[in-house]
Scaffold this active site. Structure first.
Site, PDB file in Angstrom:
ATOM      1  N   SER A   1       3.387  -6.912 -15.452  1.00 29.87           N
ATOM      2  CA  SER A   1       4.018  -5.820 -16.201  1.00 29.87           C
ATOM      3  C   SER A   1       4.104  -6.199 -17.672  1.00 29.87           C
ATOM      4  O   SER A   1       4.130  -7.379 -18.022  1.00 29.87           O
ATOM      5  CB  SER A   1       5.431  -5.593 -15.659  1.00 29.87           C
ATOM      6  N   SER A   2       4.194  -5.187 -18.517  1.00 28.38           N
ATOM      7  CA  SER A   2       4.230  -5.452 -19.969  1.00 28.38           C
ATOM      8  C   SER A   2       5.507  -6.181 -20.382  1.00 28.38           C
ATOM      9  O   SER A   2       5.572  -6.735 -21.473  1.00 28.38           O
ATOM     10  CB  SER A   2       4.154  -4.115 -20.722  1.00 28.38           C
TER      11      SER A   2
ATOM     12  N   LEU B   1       4.525   2.531 -15.848  1.00 25.88           N
ATOM     13  CA  LEU B   1       3.713   3.383 -14.986  1.00 25.88           C
ATOM     14  C   LEU B   1       4.499   4.583 -14.470  1.00 25.88           C
ATOM     15  O   LEU B   1       5.728   4.540 -14.382  1.00 25.88           O
ATOM     16  CB  LEU B   1       3.211   2.581 -13.779  1.00 25.88           C
TER      17      LEU B   1
ATOM     18  N   TYR C   1      12.671 -11.016 -13.876  1.00 25.42           N
ATOM     19  CA  TYR C   1      11.435 -10.388 -13.365  1.00 25.42           C
ATOM     20  C   TYR C   1      10.239 -10.858 -14.177  1.00 25.42           C
ATOM     21  O   TYR C   1       9.190 -11.199 -13.632  1.00 25.42           O
ATOM     22  CB  TYR C   1      11.590  -8.867 -13.464  1.00 25.42           C
TER      23      TYR C   1
ATOM     24  N   HIS D   1      12.698   3.842 -13.019  1.00 29.92           N
ATOM     25  CA  HIS D   1      12.315   3.748 -14.429  1.00 29.92           C
ATOM     26  C   HIS D   1      12.645   5.068 -15.124  1.00 29.92           C
ATOM     27  O   HIS D   1      13.009   6.057 -14.486  1.00 29.92           O
ATOM     28  CB  HIS D   1      10.818   3.451 -14.543  1.00 29.92           C
TER      29      HIS D   1
ATOM     30  N   ARG E   1       8.247   3.643 -25.738  1.00 22.11           N
ATOM     31  CA  ARG E   1       7.566   3.197 -24.527  1.00 22.11           C
ATOM     32  C   ARG E   1       6.195   3.849 -24.431  1.00 22.11           C
ATOM     33  O   ARG E   1       5.966   4.955 -24.916  1.00 22.11           O
ATOM     34  CB  ARG E   1       8.390   3.575 -23.292  1.00 22.11           C
TER      35      ARG E   1
ATOM     36  N   HIS F   1       0.811  -1.233   0.000  1.00 21.69           N
ATOM     37  CA  HIS F   1       0.000   0.000   0.000  1.00 21.69           C
ATOM     38  C   HIS F   1       0.841   1.278   0.000  1.00 21.69           C
ATOM     39  O   HIS F   1       0.324   2.358  -0.322  1.00 21.69           O
ATOM     40  CB  HIS F   1      -0.949   0.009   1.207  1.00 21.69           C
ATOM     41  N   ARG F   2       2.124   1.184   0.345  1.00 25.85           N
ATOM     42  CA  ARG F   2       2.948   2.401   0.374  1.00 25.85           C
ATOM     43  C   ARG F   2       3.631   2.658  -0.975  1.00 25.85           C
ATOM     44  O   ARG F   2       4.182   3.721  -1.222  1.00 25.85           O
ATOM     45  CB  ARG F   2       4.025   2.291   1.470  1.00 25.85           C
ATOM     46  N   GLY F   3       3.628   1.676  -1.849  1.00 25.46           N
ATOM     47  CA  GLY F   3       4.290   1.829  -3.146  1.00 25.46           C
ATOM     48  C   GLY F   3       3.467   2.676  -4.093  1.00 25.46           C
ATOM     49  O   GLY F   3       2.372   3.132  -3.760  1.00 25.46           O
TER      50      GLY F   3
ATOM     51  N   PRO G   1      -0.114  -3.952 -16.555  1.00 27.13           N
ATOM     52  CA  PRO G   1       0.023  -2.549 -16.945  1.00 27.13           C
ATOM     53  C   PRO G   1       1.275  -2.311 -17.783  1.00 27.13           C
ATOM     54  O   PRO G   1       2.245  -3.064 -17.673  1.00 27.13           O
ATOM     55  CB  PRO G   1       0.137  -1.814 -15.610  1.00 27.13           C
TER      56      PRO G   1
END
Ligand code: GFB
Length: 314
Positions: free
Chosen positions: A108-109, A167, A137, A180, A210, A12-14, A164
């Site tokens: 993730s894509s 982001l 990953y 990123h 991207r 929840h903090r990310g 997603p």
């Protein structure tokens, strides 16, 4: 979905987890359950099982993960594959044992092949080789969506996987080694402006393309899925357009107000040439991203500069 449902937001903090908490709180969901990393280490299976037995959430949003940009992924593959596999296997199995009704897993894509037709459809998964800079990953995240599919098939659970694109937004990571590209360019352009530097260094050739989705749009797509009782499946979440890293750097330069020169450090990797997602599945259900890239970067930069006490370009 019941506004009183007990919804556990893992991570929840990310950037993703905090966007989910904002989105659900703003839409009247009153029972959000959270634990900090210090309170609950999701790589510790016994601790995760004790938490689920005690809390028994009805819904789980699995946004906790070890994430990072191209340099972090290429230099720490063991950390990325171990921590993400441990988190997802612990949380998904404990959710099943505790009878959790709904779960949303975030990937993730980069799970898609390096060279596949663009835009990328969900069915292109596992059809050819992955991008080497982040294959550890990617394998972990592919395992996560396979966990959801497998538990749904064998146990009748209702676990959905959202994939997603790249982001950005509030609570992003601005560390120049592990971040990123977009937060890195915002920070580098801001510091170059404030320091009066002549140049802004961009990694790679600037040629890769991207796609960027504001994290609040991902949170809105998650609420969309939950409120339409979508119980299983794999869904790309994106905006449907992309741009080159060169164009992105020029856009950030303009918004930040850095007047110097952009230079490219081709000793750094480009990574995958393009990973534009096909978002037809969600669009056909009626979901569309709402936050445009220029507006999203402008707001993100203003928040970034304000947090550092500097006057952002208005
Ligand atoms: O965002 P990024 O680190 O990851 O890099 P990926 C995107 C592109 O931006 C690459 C270039 O071509 C980078 O070389 N770039 C230019 C920079 N300047 C910079 C900079 O200062 N910092 C960074 N980080 N990049 C990630 C995956 O791939 O995408 C993750 O490694 C995840 O696992 C994430 O999937 C969404 O987009 O290449």
């Amino acid at each position: 979905m019941d506004k009183n449902a007990r919804i556990y937001i893992a991570g929840h903090r990310g950037m993703v987890g905090s966007a989910l908490a904002r989105q659900l709180a703003a839409h009247g969901y009153r029972q959000l359950v959270t634990r900090t990393h210090a309170e609950l280490d999701l790589t510790n299976q016994a601790a995760v099982e004790r938490f689920f037995e005690a809390e028994k959430p009805q819904v789980v949003l699995l946004a906790a993960a070890r994430v990072g940009g191209i340099f972090a992924n290429a230099s720490q593959p063991a950390s990325f594959i171990y921590e993400n596999l441990a988190i997802e296997t612990n949380v998904i199995h404990a959710a099943y044992r505790a009878g959790v009704e709904r779960l949303v897993f975030f990937g993730s894509s980069c799970i898609y092949p390096k060279a596949c037709p663009q835009p990328i459809r969900e069915e292109y998964l596992l059809t050819s080789a992955l991008e080497p800079t982040n294959d550890a990953y990617a394998i972990a995240k592919i395992a996560g969506l396979k966990l959801c599919e497998s538990y749904n098939k064998q146990y009748g659970t209702k676990y959905v996987a959202l994939m997603p694109t790249n982001l950005y937004g509030p609570n992003d990571n601005y560390d120049l080694k592990s971040s990123h590209v977009l937060p890195a360019l915002i920070r580098k352009a801001h510091e170059a402006k404030v320091n009066g530097d002549a140049t802004l260094t961009v990694w790679g050739t600037g040629a890769p393309r991207r796609e960027f989705l504001h994290v609040d749009d991902l949170a809105a797509a998650t609420r969309f899925i939950l409120e339409r009782d979508v119980m299983e499946g794999l869904f790309n979440v994106g905006v449907g357009t992309d741009l080159s890293i060169r164009e992105l750097a020029q856009c950030v330069q303009r918004i930040v107000g850095f007047a110097g020169e952009i230079v490219f450090d081709t000793s750094k990797p480009d990574g995958t040439p393009q990973k534009l997602l096909d978002v037809s599945r969600l669009r056909e259900m009626g979901w569309h991203a709402q936050i445009g890239l220029e507006d999203g970067i402008r707001q993100t930069y203003q928040d970034y500069a304000a947090a550092r006490g500097a006057q952002a370009a208005r």
